[in-house]
Design an enzyme around this catalytic site. Structure first.
Site, PDB file in Angstrom:
ATOM      1  CE  LYS A   1      77.517   2.080  16.564  1.00 14.58           C
ATOM      2  NZ  LYS A   1      76.413   2.820  17.202  1.00 14.58           N
ATOM      3  CG  ASN A   2      73.944  -0.065  17.154  1.00 12.13           C
ATOM      4  OD1 ASN A   2      74.819   0.581  17.737  1.00 12.13           O
ATOM      5  ND2 ASN A   2      73.324   0.392  16.079  1.00 12.13           N
TER       6      ASN A   2
ATOM      7  NE  ARG B   1      80.103   7.835  18.244  1.00  6.89           N
ATOM      8  CZ  ARG B   1      79.212   8.537  18.938  1.00  6.89           C
ATOM      9  NH1 ARG B   1      79.010   9.809  18.668  1.00  6.89           N
ATOM     10  NH2 ARG B   1      78.496   7.960  19.882  1.00  6.89           N
TER      11      ARG B   1
ATOM     12  CG  ASP C   1      71.544   2.611  12.013  1.00  7.34           C
ATOM     13  OD1 ASP C   1      71.717   1.868  13.011  1.00  7.34           O
ATOM     14  OD2 ASP C   1      71.088   3.749  12.090  1.00  7.34           O
TER      15      ASP C   1
ATOM     16  CB  CYS D   1      73.349  13.294  17.803  1.00  8.35           C
ATOM     17  SG  CYS D   1      72.263  12.182  16.926  1.00  8.35           S
TER      18      CYS D   1
ATOM     19  NE  ARG E   1      70.984   9.544  21.120  1.00 10.55           N
ATOM     20  CZ  ARG E   1      70.052   9.945  21.973  1.00 10.55           C
ATOM     21  NH1 ARG E   1      70.217  11.076  22.599  1.00 10.55           N
ATOM     22  NH2 ARG E   1      69.004   9.205  22.238  1.00 10.55           N
TER      23      ARG E   1
ATOM     24  NE  ARG F   1      68.916   9.250  18.178  1.00  8.52           N
ATOM     25  CZ  ARG F   1      70.107   8.647  18.046  1.00  8.52           C
ATOM     26  NH1 ARG F   1      71.117   9.313  17.576  1.00  8.52           N
ATOM     27  NH2 ARG F   1      70.274   7.408  18.452  1.00  8.52           N
TER      28      ARG F   1
ATOM     29  CB  ILE G   1      63.551   5.876  11.902  1.00  7.82           C
ATOM     30  CG1 ILE G   1      62.634   4.669  11.638  1.00  7.82           C
ATOM     31  CG2 ILE G   1      64.233   5.776  13.263  1.00  7.82           C
ATOM     32  CD1 ILE G   1      63.293   3.340  11.656  1.00  7.82           C
TER      33      ILE G   1
HETATM   34  C1  EPZ Z   1      69.222   2.756  17.986  1.00  5.05           C
HETATM   35  O1  EPZ Z   1      69.132   4.097  18.415  1.00  5.05           O
HETATM   36  C2  EPZ Z   1      70.579   2.638  17.303  1.00  5.05           C
HETATM   37  N1  EPZ Z   1      71.648   2.938  18.274  1.00  5.05           N
HETATM   38  C3  EPZ Z   1      70.668   3.617  16.136  1.00  5.05           C
HETATM   39  O2  EPZ Z   1      71.917   3.395  15.486  1.00  5.05           O
HETATM   40  C4  EPZ Z   1      69.547   3.305  15.157  1.00  5.05           C
HETATM   41  O3  EPZ Z   1      69.569   4.255  14.111  1.00  5.05           O
HETATM   42  C5  EPZ Z   1      68.192   3.360  15.888  1.00  5.05           C
HETATM   43  O4  EPZ Z   1      68.200   2.462  17.011  1.00  5.05           O
HETATM   44  C6  EPZ Z   1      67.036   2.980  14.980  1.00  5.05           C
HETATM   45  O5  EPZ Z   1      67.212   1.676  14.511  1.00  5.05           O
HETATM   46  C7  EPZ Z   1      72.055   1.950  19.102  1.00  5.05           C
HETATM   47  O6  EPZ Z   1      71.548   0.839  19.057  1.00  5.05           O
HETATM   48  C8  EPZ Z   1      73.152   2.303  20.064  1.00  5.05           C
HETATM   49  P1  EPZ Z   1      65.198   4.378  18.613  1.00  5.05           P
HETATM   50  P2  EPZ Z   1      67.916   4.528  19.416  1.00  5.05           P
HETATM   51  O7  EPZ Z   1      64.870   4.592  20.042  1.00  5.05           O
HETATM   52  O8  EPZ Z   1      67.608   3.424  20.331  1.00  5.05           O
HETATM   53  C9  EPZ Z   1      62.106   7.940  18.662  1.00  5.05           C
HETATM   54  C10 EPZ Z   1      73.996   3.944  14.596  1.00  5.05           C
HETATM   55  O9  EPZ Z   1      74.239   4.554  13.546  1.00  5.05           O
HETATM   56  N2  EPZ Z   1      62.198   7.897  20.133  1.00  5.05           N
HETATM   57  O10 EPZ Z   1      64.890   3.044  18.001  1.00  5.05           O
HETATM   58  O11 EPZ Z   1      68.262   5.862  19.976  1.00  5.05           O
HETATM   59  C11 EPZ Z   1      63.382   8.384  17.983  1.00  5.05           C
HETATM   60  O12 EPZ Z   1      63.476   9.792  17.935  1.00  5.05           O
HETATM   61  C12 EPZ Z   1      72.888   4.436  15.495  1.00  5.05           C
HETATM   62  O13 EPZ Z   1      74.573   2.887  14.965  1.00  5.05           O
HETATM   63  C13 EPZ Z   1      61.320   8.680  20.881  1.00  5.05           C
HETATM   64  O14 EPZ Z   1      60.498   9.403  20.335  1.00  5.05           O
HETATM   65  O15 EPZ Z   1      66.730   4.715  18.369  1.00  5.05           O
HETATM   66  C14 EPZ Z   1      63.233   7.776  16.611  1.00  5.05           C
HETATM   67  O16 EPZ Z   1      62.394   8.599  15.820  1.00  5.05           O
HETATM   68  C15 EPZ Z   1      72.340   5.772  15.047  1.00  5.05           C
HETATM   69  N3  EPZ Z   1      61.391   8.615  22.239  1.00  5.05           N
HETATM   70  C16 EPZ Z   1      62.506   6.463  16.877  1.00  5.05           C
HETATM   71  O17 EPZ Z   1      61.910   6.606  18.170  1.00  5.05           O
HETATM   72  C17 EPZ Z   1      62.296   7.796  22.879  1.00  5.05           C
HETATM   73  O18 EPZ Z   1      62.295   7.771  24.130  1.00  5.05           O
HETATM   74  C18 EPZ Z   1      63.411   5.235  16.902  1.00  5.05           C
HETATM   75  O19 EPZ Z   1      64.512   5.533  17.751  1.00  5.05           O
HETATM   76  C19 EPZ Z   1      63.169   7.016  22.103  1.00  5.05           C
HETATM   77  C20 EPZ Z   1      63.107   7.076  20.729  1.00  5.05           C
END
Ligand code: EPZ
Length: 417
Positions: A22-23, A396, A304, A116, A92, A121, A326
């Protein structure tokens, strides 16, 4: 709303084929906006998030055909550069259109994603990267309004490793004027597969798989045909399904090098494996040993799989600790697991799991995608019947999960609600 009924405490056996990731598919679908014409993607999973992304691309003007696991995206007639609230609020990952729309059309209007169940997020890293590439960003009435005459290359050092921000910046930089240096990039396999696809489309990218990506902007990209990589999180989920029921199963169409950290942890917990080039066989352990886990960006232990491993560790012979660095609030599954007689307490971003002899089936409620997978796993092990409500969460991110589990010998059925 649909629910699952699981009669637990049964062994599994046989083989399960892992679906496309998916990702990986979500950013690759939006990357198709960067080129005019038909992109063909194979091994695309049938998931609600994928359907929602296809709907968003149709809103933007793409024509999409999804036949079996092959998706064709024709971006010739894209003319509406908006990701509306009703779509973004449900998924998202809609924010992945921001970079491509800015890069190809110079404008984007994307509803500001809310939080969420697993956290607030934020998207500040996405917006900062777009501004550093020359976009003007305004926030108005819950929307991100972005526009640019043409993006220009720049040096971007991400304050923290972010999968989404790395994907958006990469998709914007490939059509920017000049060179872009992205530092502290996410190294998840889904980012590498996006970068490889962009290279196939004609992008100039160096450093794929590392934290530093060098991009030289090009004038235009051309559509390609590609295959989505296997879903490492689904694979890890099925490995835990075998571990928690102390079963031998073989998972096929998977990539063991994407699972090094989860495999190492499962070895520490007492299981061993036979690794083929695209298959993994897990063999039962005698006991489930306690294990401390800390989630970190790839190649560390993935957040995840945090909930799924927690289900397994509820049956360990001792105390385990799981720290999620994370998503510090990603513990909605704890209360539900405790309803199954687990013994888990949470302090800050760390859960303390005291192993119990067995879990007992009960009605529980899914709260988010990976939490619902954790409840299914616990139900497979629990004595008696477990009923899981709100399983739209699991639809999902897991393709036909109950069908795959029944084929492995589980007693699980979906009740249409
Ligand atoms: C991706 O989400 C994945 N989703 C998530 O999978 C996964 O948990 C996550 O990466 C971490 O590996 C998809 O790929 C669609 P991040 P993403 O930006 O990109 C902070 C699932 O279950 N952050 O890597 O949203 C954030 O809060 C989903 O399949 C900021 O602070 O995650 C987190 O603490 C859930 N500012 C950390 O970075 C930003 O602008 C990592 O988040 C963006 C993120």
């Amino acid at each position: 709303m649909d629910k699952f009924i699981i009669n637990g405490n049964r062994k599994l056996s046989g083989e399960v084929r892992i679906s496309g990731a998916k990702n990986a598919a979500l950013p690759i679908m939006t990357a198709s906006l960067l080129a005019r014409g038909k992109t063909v993607l194979h091994n695309v999973p049938h998931l609600n998030d994928i359907k929602m992304m296809a709907h968003l691309l149709r809103v933007i003007g793409a024509r999409i055909d999804f036949d079996g696991s092959t998706m064709t995206i024709d971006t010739t007639h894209c003319s509406y550069f908006e990701a509306p609230y009703e779509l973004v609020s449900k998924m998202r990952a809609s924010i992945y259109v921001l970079g491509p729309l800015l890069a190809r059309f110079g404008q984007a209007r994307v509803s500001f994603p809310g939080g969420c169940a697993i956290g607030t997020r934020p998207v500040d890293l996405h917006l900062k990267a777009m501004e550093q590439l020359g976009a003007k960003i305004n926030l108005s009435h819950g929307y991100i309004i972005a526009q640019t005459d043409r993006l220009t290359g720049n040096r971007i050092n991400f304050a923290k490793s972010s999968v989404g921000a790395t994907a958006n910046a990469l998709m914007a930089a490939v059509l920017a004027e000049g060179d872009t240096l992205l530092e502290n990039c996410a190294r998840e396999p889904e980012i590498s597969s996006l970068a490889v696809l962009l290279q196939q489309m004609g992008a100039q990218i160096k450093g794929i798989g590392t934290r530093i990506l060098n991009i030289r902007g090009v004038k235009e990209l051309h559509p390609v045909e590609a295959t989505i990589i296997p879903d490492r999180i689904e694979a890890g989920t099925f490995l835990v399904a075998a571990a928690i029921t102390n079963s031998t199963i073989k998972i096929t169409n998977c990539c063991s090098e994407h699972l090094e950290s989860p495999l190492e942890k499962l070895r520490n917990i007492g299981f061993n494996f036979i690794l083929d080039n695209d298959a993994i066989t897990i063999n039962p352990g005698n006991i489930i040993l306690p294990q401390n886990l800390q989630t970190t960006p790839y190649p560390g232990f993935p957040t995840d799989l945090q909930a799924q491993f927690m289900s397994l560790l509820t049956l360990a012979g001792g105390e385990s600790r799981i720290e999620d660095t994370i998503f510090p609030d990603r513990f909605m599954h704890v209360a539900e697991l405790n309803r199954l007689d687990a013994d888990i307490t949470v302090q800050g971003n760390t859960a303390l799991i005291r192993g119990v002899k067995f879990l007992s089936g009960a009605p529980v409620m899914a709260t988010d995608l990976r939490a619902s997978a954790a409840l299914v796993l616990a139900g497979l092990a629990a004595q008696g019947t477990t009923e899981i409500s709100r399983i739209y969460h699991i639809d999902r991110g897991y393709e036909r999960i109950e069908e795959k589990l029944v084929n492995l010998g589980a007693e699980i059925k979906r009740i249409q609600g």
